[in-house]
Design an enzyme around this catalytic site. Sequence first.
Site, PDB file in Angstrom:
ATOM      1  N   ASN A 172      -0.809   0.427   3.943  1.00  0.00           N
ATOM      2  CA  ASN A 172      -0.612   0.265   2.499  1.00  0.00           C
ATOM      3  C   ASN A 172      -1.550   1.193   1.725  1.00  0.00           C
ATOM      4  OD1 ASN A 172       0.564  -0.729   0.170  1.00  0.00           O
ATOM      5  ND2 ASN A 172      -0.807  -2.513   0.041  1.00  0.00           N
ATOM      6  N   ASN A 173      -1.652   2.418   2.216  1.00  0.00           N
ATOM      7  CA  ASN A 173      -2.510   3.417   1.582  1.00  0.00           C
ATOM      8  C   ASN A 173      -2.056   4.793   2.049  1.00  0.00           C
ATOM      9  OD1 ASN A 173      -4.574   4.549   0.075  1.00  0.00           O
ATOM     10  ND2 ASN A 173      -6.167   3.204   0.897  1.00  0.00           N
TER      11      ASN A 173
ATOM     12  N   HIS B  50       2.140   8.686   2.559  1.00  0.00           N
ATOM     13  CA  HIS B  50       1.758   7.315   2.212  1.00  0.00           C
ATOM     14  C   HIS B  50       2.273   6.404   3.310  1.00  0.00           C
ATOM     15  CE1 HIS B  50       0.593   4.065  -0.600  1.00  0.00           C
ATOM     16  NE2 HIS B  50       1.546   3.401   0.035  1.00  0.00           N
ATOM     17  N   CYS B  51       1.355   5.735   4.002  1.00  0.00           N
ATOM     18  CA  CYS B  51       1.726   4.913   5.159  1.00  0.00           C
ATOM     19  C   CYS B  51       1.844   3.449   4.756  1.00  0.00           C
ATOM     20  CB  CYS B  51       0.670   5.067   6.257  1.00  0.00           C
ATOM     21  SG  CYS B  51       1.009   4.055   7.714  1.00  0.00           S
ATOM     22  N   PRO B  52       3.014   2.826   4.934  1.00  0.00           N
ATOM     23  CA  PRO B  52       3.156   1.407   4.553  1.00  0.00           C
ATOM     24  C   PRO B  52       2.374   0.473   5.479  1.00  0.00           C
ATOM     25  CG  PRO B  52       5.143   2.181   5.651  1.00  0.00           C
ATOM     26  CD  PRO B  52       4.277   3.389   5.432  1.00  0.00           C
TER      27      PRO B  52
END
Length: 413
Positions: free
Chosen positions: A133-134, A128-130
């Site tokens: 945001n997905n 999950h990549c901040p």
Amino acid sequence: MGTFCSVIKFENLQELKRLCHWGPIIALGVIAICSTMAMIDSVLWYWPLHTTGGSVNFIMLINWTVMILYNYFNAMFVGPGFVPLGWKPEISQDTMYLQYCKVCQAYKAPRSHHCRKCNRCVMKMDHHCPWINNCCGYQNHASFTLFLLLAPLGCIHAAFIFVMTMYTQLYNRLSFGWNTVKIDMSAARRDPLPIVPFGLAAFAATLFALGLALGTTIAVGMLFVIQMKIILRNKTSIESWIEEKAKDRIQYYQLNEVFVFPYDMGSRWRNFKQVFTWSGVPEGDGLEWPVREGCHQYSLTIEQLKQKADKRVRSVRYKVIEDYSGACCPLNKGIKTFFTSPCTEEPRIQLQKGEFVLATRGLRYWLYGDKILDDSFIEDVSRIRGWFPRKCVEKCPCDSEADQAPEGEKKNR
């Protein structure tokens, strides 16, 4: 064209809320600052548009910006693809090889994992990549990786313009003792002088943008290298950890078997084509995957079930050998640890020499798990969870549960 339509055709307007997060705000802010300053510096002070070189330079800047934003929003709004709610395999007997997700009320398809941030089971989940945001997964892995490639390339171009702008504008104003250096600066000479003079504010803004461009080039470039390594092996970061625990389980119980990763097609080119295609749509449907010869469609999920049943390999016990302050990017733990810090909102945990931790997953230079606060390390209530550098810990020779098992029992498991 199909990919473009998928970008603007959101499932619902709630997807726009992904922009209201510190990750996209910072990422888009950096893109806006670097792109805007590069265009302003080019037109006003470095390379005028009425020259051929200046026009090509300006078009290239616009091209970088458009491609970067296209792949960024594609990765954010198209998303990784989620396992349908209530999904189950067509052959009912195959459910014995799969884990069941109580939140999604569905079986987890091969290579899928439940994301607590997205609250859905993600197809071929990597992380999950901040910054978007997905999650990064099946559908957006190619767009995410292209963004990681294009961002450093665009920043390198912008950084060159920033350096040349400051050099050409300050060359005749300041003496650096470079009287013997002969450089043809005719492309940057203005007649008449530029409408807006290159003052202190312009110098400060250009210098700030240069720092952002260089920092982005290094940080994002490292992420691109990491992503390309796992793509060429047709793995995800989660699957790399599962493979590591599988080898640990086989070694500990002295089993006469070799774990073969089922989704490695045997060549880097074939693995590459699993993610990047001319149509922009990845191969397969995200639920069933081609496997190498001699492997089963559910080989990896069967290994996950074995690890889940085996308390010893569900988490690997480590002893802390170096103190760690809990810093996000620790400089004193090595340059590779610094640049490969996990891009996640999950916390780091402080460690002191002599403590014990249970690692449940990890990367090459980082591990994620629970710090044991007392001898009763089985209880979740006695743990603090987060990331920590690998070099701060060493694997315990045997775990407190399994080291009591006799040799014969080890071989029988």
